[in-house]
Design an enzyme around this catalytic site. Structure first.
Site, PDB file in Angstrom:
ATOM      1  N   LYS A 171      12.584  26.848  45.113  1.00 33.85           N
ATOM      2  CA  LYS A 171      11.608  26.578  44.081  1.00 33.85           C
ATOM      3  C   LYS A 171      11.516  25.117  43.625  1.00 33.85           C
ATOM      4  O   LYS A 171      10.939  24.433  43.802  1.00 33.85           O
ATOM      5  CB  LYS A 171      11.614  27.684  43.039  1.00 33.85           C
ATOM      6  CG  LYS A 171      10.831  28.698  43.830  1.00 33.85           C
ATOM      7  CD  LYS A 171      11.338  29.956  42.531  1.00 33.85           C
ATOM      8  CE  LYS A 171      12.462  29.692  41.177  1.00 33.85           C
ATOM      9  NZ  LYS A 171      13.526  30.041  42.009  1.00 33.85           N
ATOM     10  N   ARG A 180       7.552  35.045  34.838  1.00 33.60           N
ATOM     11  CA  ARG A 180       8.377  36.042  35.492  1.00 33.60           C
ATOM     12  C   ARG A 180       8.475  36.954  35.290  1.00 33.60           C
ATOM     13  O   ARG A 180       9.286  37.035  35.586  1.00 33.60           O
ATOM     14  CB  ARG A 180       9.438  34.461  34.867  1.00 33.60           C
ATOM     15  CG  ARG A 180      10.507  34.404  36.670  1.00 33.60           C
ATOM     16  CD  ARG A 180      11.612  33.920  35.109  1.00 33.60           C
ATOM     17  NE  ARG A 180      13.028  33.308  35.830  1.00 33.60           N
ATOM     18  CZ  ARG A 180      13.481  32.196  36.382  1.00 33.60           C
ATOM     19  NH1 ARG A 180      12.683  31.171  36.229  1.00 33.60           N
ATOM     20  NH2 ARG A 180      14.599  31.912  36.542  1.00 33.60           N
ATOM     21  N   ARG A 210      24.764  24.777  44.595  1.00 33.98           N
ATOM     22  CA  ARG A 210      24.577  23.804  44.558  1.00 33.98           C
ATOM     23  C   ARG A 210      25.005  23.186  43.446  1.00 33.98           C
ATOM     24  O   ARG A 210      26.260  23.135  42.258  1.00 33.98           O
ATOM     25  CB  ARG A 210      23.373  24.271  43.682  1.00 33.98           C
ATOM     26  CG  ARG A 210      22.929  23.935  42.788  1.00 33.98           C
ATOM     27  CD  ARG A 210      21.244  24.052  42.555  1.00 33.98           C
ATOM     28  NE  ARG A 210      21.670  25.838  41.534  1.00 33.98           N
ATOM     29  CZ  ARG A 210      20.192  25.815  40.970  1.00 33.98           C
ATOM     30  NH1 ARG A 210      19.041  25.789  41.436  1.00 33.98           N
ATOM     31  NH2 ARG A 210      20.653  27.181  40.197  1.00 33.98           N
ATOM     32  N   ARG A 225      26.210  23.996  38.258  1.00 35.29           N
ATOM     33  CA  ARG A 225      25.023  24.672  36.588  1.00 35.29           C
ATOM     34  C   ARG A 225      25.887  25.794  36.215  1.00 35.29           C
ATOM     35  O   ARG A 225      26.750  27.003  36.636  1.00 35.29           O
ATOM     36  CB  ARG A 225      23.577  25.219  37.240  1.00 35.29           C
ATOM     37  CG  ARG A 225      22.531  24.349  36.734  1.00 35.29           C
ATOM     38  CD  ARG A 225      21.648  24.864  37.236  1.00 35.29           C
ATOM     39  NE  ARG A 225      21.060  26.633  37.331  1.00 35.29           N
ATOM     40  CZ  ARG A 225      19.580  26.912  37.603  1.00 35.29           C
ATOM     41  NH1 ARG A 225      18.831  25.902  38.319  1.00 35.29           N
ATOM     42  NH2 ARG A 225      20.052  27.982  37.549  1.00 35.29           N
ATOM     43  N   ARG A 270      21.182  37.632  37.572  1.00 31.22           N
ATOM     44  CA  ARG A 270      19.938  37.072  37.535  1.00 31.22           C
ATOM     45  C   ARG A 270      18.627  37.424  38.796  1.00 31.22           C
ATOM     46  O   ARG A 270      17.578  38.463  38.755  1.00 31.22           O
ATOM     47  CB  ARG A 270      20.138  35.365  38.451  1.00 31.22           C
ATOM     48  CG  ARG A 270      20.510  34.913  36.733  1.00 31.22           C
ATOM     49  CD  ARG A 270      21.314  33.189  37.083  1.00 31.22           C
ATOM     50  NE  ARG A 270      20.616  32.522  37.696  1.00 31.22           N
ATOM     51  CZ  ARG A 270      21.052  31.453  38.806  1.00 31.22           C
ATOM     52  NH1 ARG A 270      21.926  31.089  38.803  1.00 31.22           N
ATOM     53  NH2 ARG A 270      19.818  30.388  39.167  1.00 31.22           N
TER      54      ARG A 270
END
Ligand code: AP5
Length: 218
Positions: free
Chosen positions: A13, A86, A125, A158, A169
């Site tokens: 996203k 969400r 990431r 992160r 998550r």
């Protein structure tokens, strides 16, 4: 144009929103980025939401809705929502907010993604804390290891990209966010794109949907 980009953690996203927002001159409203900026600034909102982000759970709806409304109030151009709504409650609050302003969502773009691939993507990431550029040590490494290609800052991982938190998550996504796919499929101009394809292919497919939607609106 008012666009919602839906997808599980790691679906791409953020990567795609940055490209689309720049290409179409849209305001990119990414709730995760907004919360991370508040946390970095140690603001009262940042202190309030920090533990939710750390643990991979959702910030309470009322807090998120107020934040998004404050970003959309007075906007003079279209927007792209990334990571919001969400929950069903957030989606309904957004509908109410927009209908008060005699507007609605023009397009819902859903990045569908196999959740197994997500773990690999998220644990690899890296991001730039200064300019927000996204990297991936497997699929999009920076030119100089650990440094942002754009601004030279040290890249960071992160804290919620650890294996344990990514699992959490994904569970939260399945319980609370996945139902939005059915919600929007039934009532909006909804389009699904396979998020597991290479970045450029996903971008091509998304831009072709946006272009035909803009053509139809003219
Ligand atoms: P948020 O920041 O929104 O995180 P997320 O939804 O979990 O999504 P991510 O940012 O992890 O993934 P992405 O889909 O943007 O993927 P990306 O493009 O980076 O939210 C974080 C937290 O904030 C939440 O857990 C919650 O606590 C809170 N929060 C936020 N919004 C909230 C709300 N509305 N309500 C309540 N709480 C809220 O890509 C991932 C990696 O894959 C990158 O390394 C990238 O380079 C790579 N990649 C991307 N596309 C491809 C591709 N096609 N092929 C190969 N690699 C790719």
């Amino acid at each position: 144009m008012r666009i919602v980009l839906l997808g599980c953690p790691g679906a791409g996203k953020g990567t795609q929103s940055k490209i689309l927002a720049e290409r179409y001159g849209l305001e990119h409203v990414a709730t995760g980025d907004l919360f991370r900026a508040e946390i970095a600034a140690k603001s009262p909102l940042g202190l309030k939401v920090e533990n939710y982000l750390k643990s991979g759970t959702l910030v309470p709806d009322a807090t998120v809705v107020d934040l998004v409304a404050s970003k959309l109030d007075g906007l003079t151009r279209g927007f792209l929502l990334d990571g919001f709504p969400r929950t069903l409650e957030q989606a309904q609050s957004l509908d109410k907010y927009l209908s008060k302003n005699k507007a609605g969502i023009d397009l819902v773009l859903y990045l569908n993604m196999n959740e197994k691939e997500v773990m690999r993507r998220l644990t690899s990431r890296r991001s730039c804390p200064k300019c927000g550029e996204l990297y991936n040590v497997i699929s999009r490494p920076p030119q100089a290891e650990g440094k942002c290609d754009k601004c030279g800052a040290d890249l960071v991982q992160r804290p919620d990209d650890s294996e344990t938190t990514v699992k959490k998550r994904l569970m939260v996504y399945d319980d609370l966010t996945r139902p939005l796919v059915a919600y929007y499929r039934s009532q909006s101009d909804f389009h699904e794109v396979d998020g597991a394809q290479p970045v450029e292919t996903v971008t091509e497919q998304l831009t072709s949907i946006v272009d035909s939607n803009r053509g139809a609106a003219r």
